[in-house]
Write a protein that holds these residues in place. Structure first.
Motif, short mmCIF file in Angstrom:
data_model
loop_
_atom_site.label_atom_id
_atom_site.label_comp_id
_atom_site.label_asym_id
_atom_site.label_seq_id
_atom_site.Cartn_x
_atom_site.Cartn_y
_atom_site.Cartn_z
N ASN A 1 -11.70 0.94 -4.80
CA ASN A 1 -11.80 2.13 -3.95
C ASN A 1 -10.83 3.22 -4.40
OD1 ASN A 1 -13.84 1.09 -2.32
ND2 ASN A 1 -12.41 0.14 -0.89
N LEU A 2 -9.67 2.82 -4.93
CA LEU A 2 -8.73 3.81 -5.45
C LEU A 2 -9.33 4.56 -6.63
CD1 LEU A 2 -5.29 1.89 -5.35
CD2 LEU A 2 -5.96 3.85 -3.95
N LYS B 1 -9.54 -2.95 -2.92
CA LYS B 1 -8.63 -1.81 -2.70
C LYS B 1 -8.52 -0.98 -3.97
CE LYS B 1 -4.07 -2.37 -2.90
NZ LYS B 1 -3.31 -1.37 -3.67
N ASP B 2 -8.34 -1.65 -5.10
CA ASP B 2 -8.15 -0.93 -6.36
C ASP B 2 -9.45 -0.25 -6.81
OD1 ASP B 2 -5.62 -1.90 -6.19
OD2 ASP B 2 -5.86 -3.44 -7.72
N LYS C 1 -10.03 -8.89 -1.87
CA LYS C 1 -9.56 -7.79 -1.02
C LYS C 1 -8.65 -6.85 -1.81
CE LYS C 1 -9.93 -10.03 3.50
NZ LYS C 1 -9.20 -10.63 4.65
N MET C 2 -7.79 -7.43 -2.65
CA MET C 2 -6.91 -6.60 -3.46
C MET C 2 -7.70 -5.82 -4.51
SD MET C 2 -4.11 -7.27 -1.97
CE MET C 2 -2.94 -6.44 -3.03
N THR D 1 -15.74 -10.78 0.30
CA THR D 1 -14.93 -10.37 1.45
C THR D 1 -15.71 -10.34 2.76
OG1 THR D 1 -15.34 -8.04 0.91
CG2 THR D 1 -13.31 -9.03 0.07
N ASN E 1 0.82 -1.22 0.00
CA ASN E 1 0.00 0.00 0.00
C ASN E 1 0.85 1.27 0.00
OD1 ASN E 1 0.81 0.41 2.74
ND2 ASN E 1 -0.80 -0.99 3.41
#
Length: 267
Positions: free
Chosen positions: A238-239, A235-236, A231-232, A265, A68
């Motif tokens: 949300n980015l 994250k992306d 999960k990965m 998740t 991160n």
């Protein structure tokens, strides 16, 4: 011409195979927080650095693949000042474009080149040397980095200035997650219509509705089996929402992607 001395930090499930490919072509130095992770690299001829700073001072090209933004900034704060002027940092983590720009500025103040170069293809792609490498940076930095990238990458593309590689990776991963969300909906619709799920999945994979996201979804027994990968991708996703807020396109991708990712998740 002397061989390029390379280094790698972040030798996990994806970075590890990338580093192994680099070791096939170049002298390699590795560092990890857990020393036991470096043992297999030492057995294959890599040098194990005692510190981030020692690795930075020893290498012409350093690949960084940690999880991160906070980890990237912490490592780079120690690594970059130790690197030789004229050396290069390749940022393989998937992070905010603004973080890549910030790291480029840090590198510039120490005479170090930088390319943000997130990758697609996962461990299998790295092991086969067929990864896609999405690059942001100057043409000169890209040209300097490319010989090393060719050790693990097949399609290596310069997309623009620093941060452009991150933007492309974030869009790509959100689209994959959305395709998995659509796959979930499509297979559920087929089952509701009385169509055999396995047969429908095989048909779609050979037909116009196919996608890589569909293929991945079709082979997992249930969403929670993809929890780590989800999960990965979450994250992306949300980015993307953070760098392109208020966009109807972002909202569409995010909605479809999270229909699957949150199930995977959170259950």
């Amino acid at each position: 011409m002397a061989a390029i001395s390379t280094g790698f930090i972040g030798i996990g499930s994806q970075g590890g195979p990338m580093a192994h490919r680099m070791l096939l072509r170049f002298p390699l130095t590795v560092w990890a927080r857990r020393p036991e992770v470096t043992a297999e690299f030492a057995e294959k001829g890599a040098t194990v650095a005692a510190s981030v700073e020692e690795l930075g001072a020893a290498c012409d090209h350093v690949g960084l693949c940690v999880v991160n933004d906070a980890d990237v900034l912490e490592i780079c704060g120690r690594l970059v000042p130790a690197m030789k002027p004229g050396s290069l940092l390749a940022l393989h983590s998937t992070i905010l474009p603004e973080t890549a720009i910030r790291v480029e500025a840090l590198c510039g103040s120490h005479g170090v080149a930088m390319v943000d170069a997130p990758v697609s293809g996962g461990a299998p792609g790295a092991e086969a040397g067929t990864m896609t490498v999405m690059c942001g940076g100057s043409q000169a930095a890209f040209d300097q980095a490319k010989p090393v990238f060719e050790s693990f990458g097949k399609l290596i593309v310069l997309l623009g200035g620093a941060g452009a590689g991150q933007k492309a990776k974030i869009v790509n991963n959100t689209l994959m997650a959305a395709n998995m969300g659509l796959a979930q909906a499509a297979l559920q619709a087929g089952e509701a219509l009385g169509v055999d799920r396995k047969a429908l999945a095989e048909l779609v994979k050979a037909s116009s509705g196919r996608s890589f996201g569909f293929e991945v979804y079709a082979r997992i027994p249930e969403p929670r089996a993809f929890e780590h990968g989800a999960k990965m991708l979450l994250k992306d996703t949300n980015l993307l929402a953070s760098i392109l807020p208020g966009s109807a396109d972002t909202a569409m991708l995010e909605s479809v992607a999270k229909s699957f990712l949150l199930l995977a998740t959170e259950g």
